[in-house]
Design a protein around this motif. Structure first.
Motif, PDB file in Angstrom:
ATOM      1  N   GLY A  87      -6.745 -11.591   9.972  1.00  0.00           N
ATOM      2  CA  GLY A  87      -6.125 -10.279   9.863  1.00  0.00           C
ATOM      3  C   GLY A  87      -7.082  -9.184  10.299  1.00  0.00           C
ATOM      4  O   GLY A  87      -8.226  -9.442  10.680  1.00  0.00           O
ATOM      5  N   ARG A  88      -6.623  -7.936  10.209  1.00  0.00           N
ATOM      6  CA  ARG A  88      -7.453  -6.808  10.614  1.00  0.00           C
ATOM      7  C   ARG A  88      -7.073  -5.580   9.801  1.00  0.00           C
ATOM      8  O   ARG A  88      -5.992  -5.521   9.206  1.00  0.00           O
ATOM      9  N   HIS A  89      -7.959  -4.592   9.796  1.00  0.00           N
ATOM     10  CA  HIS A  89      -7.635  -3.307   9.192  1.00  0.00           C
ATOM     11  C   HIS A  89      -6.616  -2.583  10.066  1.00  0.00           C
ATOM     12  O   HIS A  89      -6.577  -2.748  11.290  1.00  0.00           O
ATOM     13  N   LEU A  90      -5.787  -1.758   9.434  1.00  0.00           N
ATOM     14  CA  LEU A  90      -4.727  -1.052  10.144  1.00  0.00           C
ATOM     15  C   LEU A  90      -4.673   0.386   9.661  1.00  0.00           C
ATOM     16  O   LEU A  90      -4.676   0.645   8.446  1.00  0.00           O
ATOM     17  N   ASP A  91      -4.637   1.320  10.594  1.00  0.00           N
ATOM     18  CA  ASP A  91      -4.546   2.740  10.273  1.00  0.00           C
ATOM     19  C   ASP A  91      -3.097   3.195  10.433  1.00  0.00           C
ATOM     20  O   ASP A  91      -2.557   3.208  11.542  1.00  0.00           O
ATOM     21  N   VAL A  92      -2.462   3.538   9.306  1.00  0.00           N
ATOM     22  CA  VAL A  92      -1.096   4.049   9.341  1.00  0.00           C
ATOM     23  C   VAL A  92      -1.060   5.495   8.847  1.00  0.00           C
ATOM     24  O   VAL A  92      -0.004   6.007   8.472  1.00  0.00           O
ATOM     25  N   GLY A  93      -2.229   6.133   8.849  1.00  0.00           N
ATOM     26  CA  GLY A  93      -2.319   7.508   8.383  1.00  0.00           C
ATOM     27  C   GLY A  93      -2.708   7.639   6.929  1.00  0.00           C
ATOM     28  O   GLY A  93      -2.627   8.734   6.357  1.00  0.00           O
ATOM     29  N   GLN A  94      -3.158   6.547   6.319  1.00  0.00           N
ATOM     30  CA  GLN A  94      -3.572   6.608   4.921  1.00  0.00           C
ATOM     31  C   GLN A  94      -4.820   7.485   4.773  1.00  0.00           C
ATOM     32  O   GLN A  94      -5.616   7.599   5.694  1.00  0.00           O
ATOM     33  N   VAL A 102      -4.857  -0.998   3.688  1.00  0.00           N
ATOM     34  CA  VAL A 102      -3.815  -1.374   4.649  1.00  0.00           C
ATOM     35  C   VAL A 102      -4.407  -2.313   5.693  1.00  0.00           C
ATOM     36  O   VAL A 102      -5.445  -2.022   6.294  1.00  0.00           O
ATOM     37  N   LEU A 103      -3.740  -3.423   5.911  1.00  0.00           N
ATOM     38  CA  LEU A 103      -4.196  -4.453   6.837  1.00  0.00           C
ATOM     39  C   LEU A 103      -3.022  -4.915   7.690  1.00  0.00           C
ATOM     40  O   LEU A 103      -1.877  -4.515   7.455  1.00  0.00           O
ATOM     41  N   ALA A 104      -3.309  -5.748   8.671  1.00  0.00           N
ATOM     42  CA  ALA A 104      -2.265  -6.389   9.467  1.00  0.00           C
ATOM     43  C   ALA A 104      -2.558  -7.866   9.568  1.00  0.00           C
ATOM     44  O   ALA A 104      -3.721  -8.272   9.662  1.00  0.00           O
ATOM     45  N   ASP A 105      -1.508  -8.679   9.538  1.00  0.00           N
ATOM     46  CA  ASP A 105      -1.685 -10.121   9.693  1.00  0.00           C
ATOM     47  C   ASP A 105      -1.795 -10.469  11.187  1.00  0.00           C
ATOM     48  O   ASP A 105      -1.682  -9.578  12.045  1.00  0.00           O
ATOM     49  N   PRO A 106      -2.018 -11.720  11.551  1.00  0.00           N
ATOM     50  CA  PRO A 106      -2.138 -12.081  12.968  1.00  0.00           C
ATOM     51  C   PRO A 106      -0.879 -11.821  13.786  1.00  0.00           C
ATOM     52  O   PRO A 106      -0.942 -11.782  15.011  1.00  0.00           O
ATOM     53  N   CYS A 112      -0.334  -4.423   2.491  1.00  0.00           N
ATOM     54  CA  CYS A 112      -1.222  -3.579   1.682  1.00  0.00           C
ATOM     55  C   CYS A 112      -1.741  -4.388   0.505  1.00  0.00           C
ATOM     56  O   CYS A 112      -0.972  -5.114  -0.141  1.00  0.00           O
ATOM     57  N   VAL A 113      -3.028  -4.276   0.258  1.00  0.00           N
ATOM     58  CA  VAL A 113      -3.622  -4.866  -0.941  1.00  0.00           C
ATOM     59  C   VAL A 113      -3.723  -3.729  -1.958  1.00  0.00           C
ATOM     60  O   VAL A 113      -4.513  -2.793  -1.787  1.00  0.00           O
ATOM     61  N   ILE A 114      -2.922  -3.825  -2.993  1.00  0.00           N
ATOM     62  CA  ILE A 114      -2.768  -2.738  -3.959  1.00  0.00           C
ATOM     63  C   ILE A 114      -3.898  -2.786  -4.985  1.00  0.00           C
ATOM     64  O   ILE A 114      -4.357  -3.858  -5.391  1.00  0.00           O
ATOM     65  N   GLU A 115      -4.304  -1.618  -5.410  1.00  0.00           N
ATOM     66  CA  GLU A 115      -5.399  -1.483  -6.362  1.00  0.00           C
ATOM     67  C   GLU A 115      -5.036  -2.075  -7.725  1.00  0.00           C
ATOM     68  O   GLU A 115      -3.854  -2.133  -8.092  1.00  0.00           O
ATOM     69  N   PRO A 116      -6.045  -2.511  -8.506  1.00  0.00           N
ATOM     70  CA  PRO A 116      -5.778  -3.012  -9.858  1.00  0.00           C
ATOM     71  C   PRO A 116      -5.263  -1.875 -10.742  1.00  0.00           C
ATOM     72  O   PRO A 116      -5.541  -0.697 -10.519  1.00  0.00           O
ATOM     73  N   GLY A 117      -4.485  -2.246 -11.740  1.00  0.00           N
ATOM     74  CA  GLY A 117      -3.959  -1.261 -12.675  1.00  0.00           C
ATOM     75  C   GLY A 117      -2.692  -0.574 -12.212  1.00  0.00           C
ATOM     76  O   GLY A 117      -2.200   0.330 -12.892  1.00  0.00           O
ATOM     77  N   ASN A 118      -2.138  -0.977 -11.064  1.00  0.00           N
ATOM     78  CA  ASN A 118      -0.893  -0.382 -10.588  1.00  0.00           C
ATOM     79  C   ASN A 118       0.247  -0.801 -11.524  1.00  0.00           C
ATOM     80  O   ASN A 118       0.617  -1.975 -11.590  1.00  0.00           O
ATOM     81  N   ARG A 119       0.803   0.150 -12.239  1.00  0.00           N
ATOM     82  CA  ARG A 119       1.787  -0.174 -13.282  1.00  0.00           C
ATOM     83  C   ARG A 119       3.105  -0.665 -12.695  1.00  0.00           C
ATOM     84  O   ARG A 119       3.780  -1.510 -13.302  1.00  0.00           O
ATOM     85  N   PHE A 120       3.473  -0.150 -11.537  1.00  0.00           N
ATOM     86  CA  PHE A 120       4.751  -0.535 -10.949  1.00  0.00           C
ATOM     87  C   PHE A 120       4.798  -2.019 -10.622  1.00  0.00           C
ATOM     88  O   PHE A 120       5.839  -2.657 -10.723  1.00  0.00           O
TER      89      PHE A 120
END
Length: 232
Positions: A87-94, A102-106, A112-120
Motif C-alpha cells: 500500500g501507500r500513503h494517500l493525500d485526499v486533503g486531510q 489515509v492510505l491506498a491499497d495496491p 483509513c486507519v482510524i485512531e484509537p478511542g473512536n467511539r463511533f
C-alpha cells in the motif's frame, strides 16, 4: 426478509494482487471467482470482493474502508503493515492534525486507519466501517433492505449495522456527488428468492440497471450500483 449483505466490491486492475493484500491484512482466506476473488466475511464482518477491470475511475470513489485501532502503537503497526504489503500513503486533503491515516491499497482504493478511542467504531471489529457516498434516503433504503438497525441518523448522515454488531455501513450525506459513468465500487447482496427480492428492492426505491447471468444490477436511490445474486 431474505437479503444478506455479502461484500463491498471494488473493480481493480489486478484483482488477485489486491485480494492477497487484503487477505494478509485482515487474516482472511481468498476464494477465487470468475474474473476476481472474494474474501468472505462473517456474521459481523463484511466481505470484500475484487473484480478485474481496466475501466478508469470516473468521479469520486463511491466507498472506502475504515480499519480500527486499539492504541497508537496498534494504529502505527497497521499503517506499517499496509505499506509493507504494497500500500501507500494517500493525500485526499486531510489536515496534518487529523488523527486518522489515509492510505491506498495496491488497487488504488482508499482506506483509513482510524485512531484509537473512536467511539463511533467502538466494538465493530478490525474492519470497522464501509463508508459511502450517499444521502439519507440510501441509508434508509439499506436499513429496510437488510433489516438492520439505523444506528446513526444526523444531519443527513446515516449508518446501519447488523443486530449482531460488527462492521458499520455509513453514508456521508449532502452534498452527494452524482454518479458519473459505471461505478467501480458497489455493495453486493445475496437473496434467497432473487425475483421476489428484486421486486422488493425496486419497491424500496431502487431502479433496475441490467440483468446478468450471475446477478441483477440495481441502482440505489442515489444511483450507486447494487449487485444482487441468488444464494442462501
Amino acid at each position: 426478509m431474505a437479503v444478506r449483505l455479502e461484500a463491498a466490491t471494488f473493480e481493480v486492475a489486478d484483482a488477485e494482487a489486491t485480494a492477497r493484500f487484503w487477505a494478509a491484512l485482515l487474516d482472511r482466506s481468498v476464494v477465487a471467482e470468475a474474473g476476481g476473488a472474494l474474501l468472505p466475511g462473517s456474521a459481523t464482518q463484511v466481505g470484500l470482493r475484487f473484480v478485474a477491470s481496466e475501466r478508469e475511475q470516473v468521479g469520486p470513489r463511491r466507498l472506502h474502508l475504515h480499519l480500527t485501532s486499539t492504541s497508537l502503537e496498534d494504529q502505527q503497526g497497521t499503517v506499517d503493515r499496509v505499506l509493507e504489503l504494497g500500500g501507500r500513503h494517500l493525500d485526499v486533503g486531510q489536515a496534518p492534525a487529523d488523527a486518522f491515516v489515509v492510505l491506498a491499497d495496491p488497487g488504488d482504493n482508499e482506506l483509513c486507519v482510524i485512531e484509537p478511542g473512536n467511539r463511533f467504531l467502538a466494538g465493530t471489529g478490525f474492519l470497522g466501517e464501509v463508508t459511502c457516498e450517499g444521502s439519507r434516503d440510501v441509508g434508509v433504503f439499506w436499513r429496510d433492505a437488510l433489516g438492520w438497525s439505523l444506528v446513526w441518523d444526523d444531519g443527513g448522515e446515516t449508518a446501519v449495522q447488523s443486530p449482531l454488531g460488527g462492521t458499520k455501513v455509513s453514508w456521508g450525506g449532502p452534498p452527494v456527488a452524482p454518479q458519473a459513468g459505471p461505478a467501480r465500487q458497489r455493495l453486493d447482496a445475496v437473496a434467497d428468492d432473487l425475483a421476489a427480492e428484486t421486486a422488493r428492492l425496486l419497491g424500496l426505491g431502487a431502479t433496475l440497471v441490467r440483468e446478468l447471468d450471475d446477478r441483477v444490477d440495481l441502482a440505489d436511490p442515489d444511483g450507486t450500483t447494487v449487485g444482487l445474486r441468488a444464494g442462501s
